[in-house]
Scaffold this motif. Structure first.
Motif: not given
Length: 79
Positions: A28-41
């Protein structure tokens, strides 16, 4: 079941649920991790198509192939 067993079962269930909730907190974390690259929803239509319609279509195709194979085998046994 007597009250003691019911109380014990409730305590075990509540404890298990609490532990599961505490263990899933990183999800449930709101902060992004290093290397996190989510695509479009995905849109609602894409989501329903991918997770509802596509499995139903695949199931119907497999069921149809099984039915066709079963009918052809029955015709060979009769003839």
């Amino acid at each position: 079941m007597d009250k003691k067993n019911a109380l014990r079962a409730g305590a075990v269930s509540a404890g298990t649920a609490l532990m599961m909730l505490l263990m899933t907190s990183p999800a449930l974390a709101l902060t992004r991790d290093d290397g996190d690259d989510p695509g479009p929803g995905l849109s609602i239509g894409e989501t329903l198509g991918l997770y509802v319609a596509l499995p139903i279509v695949i199931f119907l195709i497999i069921a149809g192939l099984v039915m066709v194979g079963d009918k052809s085998r029955k015709q060979q046994n009769q003839g």
